[in-house]
Design a protein around this motif. Sequence first.
Motif, mmCIF file in Angstrom:
data_model
loop_
_atom_site.group_PDB
_atom_site.id
_atom_site.type_symbol
_atom_site.label_atom_id
_atom_site.label_comp_id
_atom_site.label_asym_id
_atom_site.label_seq_id
_atom_site.Cartn_x
_atom_site.Cartn_y
_atom_site.Cartn_z
ATOM 1 N N SER A 72 0.944 -1.339 0.023
ATOM 2 C CA SER A 72 0.094 -0.114 -0.090
ATOM 3 C C SER A 72 0.834 1.223 -0.157
ATOM 4 C CB SER A 72 -0.931 -0.049 1.285
ATOM 5 O OG SER A 72 -1.505 1.156 1.465
ATOM 6 N N ASP A 73 0.511 2.179 -0.918
ATOM 7 C CA ASP A 73 1.173 3.419 -0.876
ATOM 8 C C ASP A 73 0.383 4.573 0.046
ATOM 9 O OD1 ASP A 73 -1.129 3.814 -2.295
ATOM 10 O OD2 ASP A 73 0.068 4.728 -4.061
ATOM 11 N N ILE A 74 -0.250 4.327 0.960
ATOM 12 C CA ILE A 74 -1.272 4.899 1.677
ATOM 13 C C ILE A 74 -0.367 6.069 2.273
ATOM 14 C CG2 ILE A 74 -1.163 3.491 3.808
ATOM 15 C CD1 ILE A 74 -3.953 3.959 4.202
ATOM 16 N N GLU A 75 0.987 5.845 3.040
ATOM 17 C CA GLU A 75 1.751 6.823 3.484
ATOM 18 C C GLU A 75 2.448 7.644 2.666
ATOM 19 O OE1 GLU A 75 4.191 5.120 6.755
ATOM 20 O OE2 GLU A 75 2.248 4.792 7.966
ATOM 21 N N PHE A 76 2.669 7.455 1.341
ATOM 22 C CA PHE A 76 3.092 8.412 0.468
ATOM 23 C C PHE A 76 2.124 9.368 0.049
ATOM 24 C CE2 PHE A 76 5.751 4.568 -1.619
ATOM 25 C CZ PHE A 76 6.620 4.621 -0.446
ATOM 26 N N LYS A 77 0.799 9.264 0.318
ATOM 27 C CA LYS A 77 -0.223 10.265 -0.162
ATOM 28 C C LYS A 77 -0.484 11.218 0.955
ATOM 29 C CE LYS A 77 -2.412 6.946 -3.264
ATOM 30 N NZ LYS A 77 -3.727 5.853 -3.336
ATOM 31 N N ARG A 78 0.088 11.009 2.194
ATOM 32 C CA ARG A 78 -0.273 11.881 3.078
ATOM 33 C C ARG A 78 0.961 12.911 3.651
ATOM 34 N NH1 ARG A 78 0.069 8.548 7.905
ATOM 35 N NH2 ARG A 78 -1.523 7.408 7.101
ATOM 36 N N GLU A 79 0.793 13.958 3.641
ATOM 37 C CA GLU A 79 1.819 15.021 3.902
ATOM 38 C C GLU A 79 2.392 15.012 5.346
ATOM 39 O OE1 GLU A 79 0.867 18.863 2.917
ATOM 40 O OE2 GLU A 79 -0.009 18.491 0.881
ATOM 41 N N GLY A 80 3.492 15.231 5.515
ATOM 42 C CA GLY A 80 4.188 15.276 6.823
ATOM 43 C C GLY A 80 4.615 13.706 7.321
ATOM 44 N N LYS A 81 5.104 13.577 8.491
ATOM 45 C CA LYS A 81 5.671 12.387 8.996
ATOM 46 C C LYS A 81 4.471 11.370 9.017
ATOM 47 C CE LYS A 81 9.257 14.604 11.703
ATOM 48 N NZ LYS A 81 10.365 14.163 10.918
ATOM 49 N N SER A 82 4.863 9.984 8.810
ATOM 50 C CA SER A 82 4.115 9.057 9.123
ATOM 51 C C SER A 82 3.982 8.481 10.473
ATOM 52 C CB SER A 82 4.584 7.870 7.933
ATOM 53 O OG SER A 82 4.700 8.268 6.740
ATOM 54 N N TYR A 83 2.798 8.459 10.773
ATOM 55 C CA TYR A 83 2.307 8.021 12.264
ATOM 56 C C TYR A 83 1.597 6.801 11.906
ATOM 57 C CZ TYR A 83 4.481 11.977 14.334
ATOM 58 O OH TYR A 83 5.370 13.010 14.953
ATOM 59 N N THR A 84 1.698 5.770 12.759
ATOM 60 C CA THR A 84 0.995 4.334 12.581
ATOM 61 C C THR A 84 -0.590 4.531 12.957
ATOM 62 O OG1 THR A 84 3.126 2.989 13.133
ATOM 63 C CG2 THR A 84 0.981 2.143 13.529
ATOM 64 N N PHE A 85 -0.652 5.373 13.873
ATOM 65 C CA PHE A 85 -2.072 5.674 14.606
ATOM 66 C C PHE A 85 -3.159 6.105 13.358
ATOM 67 C CE2 PHE A 85 -5.401 8.676 15.921
ATOM 68 C CZ PHE A 85 -6.308 7.739 16.488
ATOM 69 N N ASP A 86 -2.496 7.418 12.506
ATOM 70 C CA ASP A 86 -3.183 7.754 11.260
ATOM 71 C C ASP A 86 -3.266 6.796 9.952
ATOM 72 O OD1 ASP A 86 -3.047 10.312 12.632
ATOM 73 O OD2 ASP A 86 -1.097 10.850 11.647
ATOM 74 N N THR A 87 -2.293 5.942 10.174
ATOM 75 C CA THR A 87 -2.427 4.884 8.910
ATOM 76 C C THR A 87 -3.578 3.912 9.317
ATOM 77 O OG1 THR A 87 -0.133 5.269 8.287
ATOM 78 C CG2 THR A 87 -1.105 3.172 7.772
ATOM 79 N N LEU A 88 -3.622 3.570 10.496
ATOM 80 C CA LEU A 88 -4.480 2.564 10.990
ATOM 81 C C LEU A 88 -5.950 3.096 11.005
ATOM 82 C CD1 LEU A 88 -4.376 -0.170 12.281
ATOM 83 C CD2 LEU A 88 -4.016 0.598 14.335
ATOM 84 N N CYS A 89 -5.997 4.417 11.301
ATOM 85 C CA CYS A 89 -7.431 4.811 11.311
ATOM 86 C C CYS A 89 -7.894 4.813 9.649
ATOM 87 C CB CYS A 89 -7.506 6.452 11.712
ATOM 88 S SG CYS A 89 -7.259 6.455 13.481
ATOM 89 N N GLU A 90 -7.065 5.237 8.852
ATOM 90 C CA GLU A 90 -7.141 5.018 7.285
ATOM 91 C C GLU A 90 -7.472 3.512 6.991
ATOM 92 O OE1 GLU A 90 -5.315 7.262 4.282
ATOM 93 O OE2 GLU A 90 -4.118 8.195 5.781
ATOM 94 N N LEU A 91 -6.988 2.803 7.565
ATOM 95 C CA LEU A 91 -6.949 1.203 7.119
ATOM 96 C C LEU A 91 -8.475 0.765 7.623
ATOM 97 C CD1 LEU A 91 -3.599 -0.074 7.593
ATOM 98 C CD2 LEU A 91 -4.679 0.184 5.359
ATOM 99 N N LYS A 92 -8.776 1.408 8.686
ATOM 100 C CA LYS A 92 -10.047 0.808 9.247
ATOM 101 C C LYS A 92 -11.168 1.587 8.389
ATOM 102 C CE LYS A 92 -9.428 -1.297 13.416
ATOM 103 N NZ LYS A 92 -10.081 -2.502 13.596
ATOM 104 N N GLU A 93 -11.151 2.598 7.848
ATOM 105 C CA GLU A 93 -12.279 3.141 6.992
ATOM 106 C C GLU A 93 -12.212 2.333 5.900
ATOM 107 O OE1 GLU A 93 -12.146 7.260 6.385
ATOM 108 O OE2 GLU A 93 -11.813 7.654 8.497
#
Length: 197
Positions: A72-93
């Motif tokens: 998944s390139d989910i973290e490439f699409k987000r600006e700023g630093k990559s935090y697992t919590f943010d990624t997890l929330c996106e995956l939950k959706e």
Amino acid sequence: MKTGIFGGAFNPVHLGHIRLAENYLKHLGLDRVIFIPTSIAPHKSSGEFASPQDRFNMLSLATKGKSKFEISDIEFKREGKSYTFDTLCELKELYPEDEFYIIMGSDQFLYFNKWYKSEEISKLATICTAARNDEDYKRLVEFKNENKYLENSVICDFDVFEISSSKLRKMIKNKSSISEFVPEAVEEYIRENKLYV
């Protein structure tokens, strides 16, 4: 669906990563493992990174033909630093029915209480790690017992293939062979694109 989340720089991906993911698939009875390369790791300088596209391409080559592995390139699409919590929330959706298992190294596990929103992460997913040896296993269990929110975490004791991406980058700089540590297609890609030289 039981989904393993395997995040990291994968800079470069190596056989240790692939074997670890295969072990977790089997050990936890996962339906799939999603590899998520980090855009900018919170604790690393971006100067030592191959480009997001190169790291994604190497992961694609390393996981080719393995039907239970996804990238998944989910973290490439987000600006700023990559935090697992943010990624997890996106995956939950994206996958509301999935049961998530976060795969991490033992060093990261022992540092987990310092992670951004670590307690919230442990409520959204099962935290999984593997011990390098008996001494490591004892440390991990001790840390798990000290942190109440990690009571459902899983500590595995299968063999860990010992190689690090930083060691591989040094080997490449020194023109040493890395063929026993990375898939052949990844080695070719690194050579052809003159990465880490």
